[in-house]
Design a protein around this motif. Sequence first.
Motif, mmCIF file in Angstrom:
data_model
loop_
_atom_site.group_PDB
_atom_site.id
_atom_site.type_symbol
_atom_site.label_atom_id
_atom_site.label_comp_id
_atom_site.label_asym_id
_atom_site.label_seq_id
_atom_site.Cartn_x
_atom_site.Cartn_y
_atom_site.Cartn_z
ATOM 1 N N SER A 88 0.835 -1.190 0.000
ATOM 2 C CA SER A 88 0.000 0.000 0.000
ATOM 3 C C SER A 88 0.875 1.248 0.000
ATOM 4 N N GLN A 89 0.276 2.399 -0.244
ATOM 5 C CA GLN A 89 1.005 3.663 -0.254
ATOM 6 C C GLN A 89 1.616 3.907 1.124
ATOM 7 N N LYS A 90 2.882 4.346 1.138
ATOM 8 C CA LYS A 90 3.604 4.481 2.396
ATOM 9 C C LYS A 90 3.100 5.641 3.246
ATOM 10 N N SER A 91 2.736 6.747 2.602
ATOM 11 C CA SER A 91 2.228 7.895 3.336
ATOM 12 C C SER A 91 0.728 8.032 3.085
ATOM 13 N N PRO A 92 -0.007 8.662 3.987
ATOM 14 C CA PRO A 92 -1.453 8.798 3.792
ATOM 15 C C PRO A 92 -1.774 9.532 2.490
ATOM 16 N N PHE A 93 -2.835 9.082 1.834
ATOM 17 C CA PHE A 93 -3.242 9.719 0.587
ATOM 18 C C PHE A 93 -3.762 11.121 0.852
ATOM 19 N N THR A 220 3.767 14.251 -2.714
ATOM 20 C CA THR A 220 4.661 13.163 -3.102
ATOM 21 C C THR A 220 3.976 12.259 -4.122
ATOM 22 N N LYS A 221 4.751 11.385 -4.739
ATOM 23 C CA LYS A 221 4.210 10.448 -5.710
ATOM 24 C C LYS A 221 3.473 9.316 -5.002
ATOM 25 N N ARG A 226 7.435 2.129 -4.817
ATOM 26 C CA ARG A 226 6.575 0.943 -4.931
ATOM 27 C C ARG A 226 6.578 0.463 -6.372
ATOM 28 N N TYR A 227 6.019 -0.733 -6.580
ATOM 29 C CA TYR A 227 5.956 -1.319 -7.911
ATOM 30 C C TYR A 227 4.652 -0.942 -8.612
ATOM 31 N N TRP A 228 4.737 -0.863 -9.944
ATOM 32 C CA TRP A 228 3.524 -0.906 -10.773
ATOM 33 C C TRP A 228 2.849 -2.244 -10.467
ATOM 34 N N GLY A 229 1.584 -2.203 -10.147
ATOM 35 C CA GLY A 229 0.880 -3.414 -9.724
ATOM 36 C C GLY A 229 0.621 -3.453 -8.234
ATOM 37 N N ASP A 230 1.325 -2.612 -7.466
ATOM 38 C CA ASP A 230 0.991 -2.489 -6.054
ATOM 39 C C ASP A 230 -0.365 -1.800 -5.922
ATOM 40 N N LEU A 231 -0.857 -1.677 -4.700
ATOM 41 C CA LEU A 231 -2.246 -1.285 -4.472
ATOM 42 C C LEU A 231 -2.539 0.147 -4.921
#
Length: 332
Positions: A88-93, A220-221, A226-231
Amino acid sequence: MQQPQNNKYQINGIQQVGIGVNNLVETFNWYNKYKGFNILVFDDVANAQLMTKYTGNSVEQRRALLSLNLNGGGGLEIWQFTKRKPLSQKSPFLWGSLGINALILKANTKTAQSYEQDLNGNWLVLEPTTDKKNTNSGVAGVVIGVSNMEKALTFYRQLFKLKITSDKTIMGNEFYTISGGNEQFRKVELCSTNENPGGFGTLYGKYKLVLLECLTAKRTKIYEDRYWGDLGYIHLCFDVFNLENLKSTAANVGYHFTVDSADSFNMGAAAGRFAYLEDPDGTLIELVETHKVPICKPLNLYYNLRGDNGNKPVPNWLVKALAIHEKRKLKK
């Protein structure tokens, strides 16, 4: 704005948006039940050999399926690693984060606009449908967070032939109530202009992109480290006629394909050519030139979209024939 070389190509519409998930079956069934994405065009397990640039230089196996809503709009490519736990994304969306923030769907909502999350927490913008049957339909656009609006506008307008329909500076609570009122955004809406799309463009319909730049804080991005295909929303895919001309046009204005299948790929029963390029913030844009689509797989019947066929709207009977692939529910 510098004009690209006059190479002829056509953007037929948004073919699909990719979603990285940790439970493909549950995700398909949710969008099927609640949003009408019940046409399963393909369901395929394979190694993503050409995507190693975005998967840590390793070949990752995935299961992917393409689902459509025959009420119109683009589809969903639901994507899951088979041998790796997606992150999942490391920082809050935060709205305005660099990448795809939300899908825009046409829905039978009674309000001017409403917002919800899918079962995985991905944001959906629901806009009222103009369909007399008051039915939900497929992807009508996306919200994309950008760091520099002028660079982003140059990219999307040059390559995808979009026109600006709205350009505003707004406070967060004017855009999405969950954003809060203290942040300021520049919000630009772009609309497709192609009146005569080929292929399945009539089904995909017109679409819009909402570009969102946060003016009061650095974003941030979404896919940082993270990988393409991650959540999350992994790519925006356009259906293209004459992909080779788009490739040369993009190169002439400084954007180069980072992935290119070059000839033809198989995706279950479908086939075509696909490529990727990045917008100025690294958001992945997939480009697909479809070569054939299944009509009836047991009888080995396909519709050929090579050559001039790809520049013409497919016949109505072919769109209706997609109903053969209707699935009420996938089993685990």
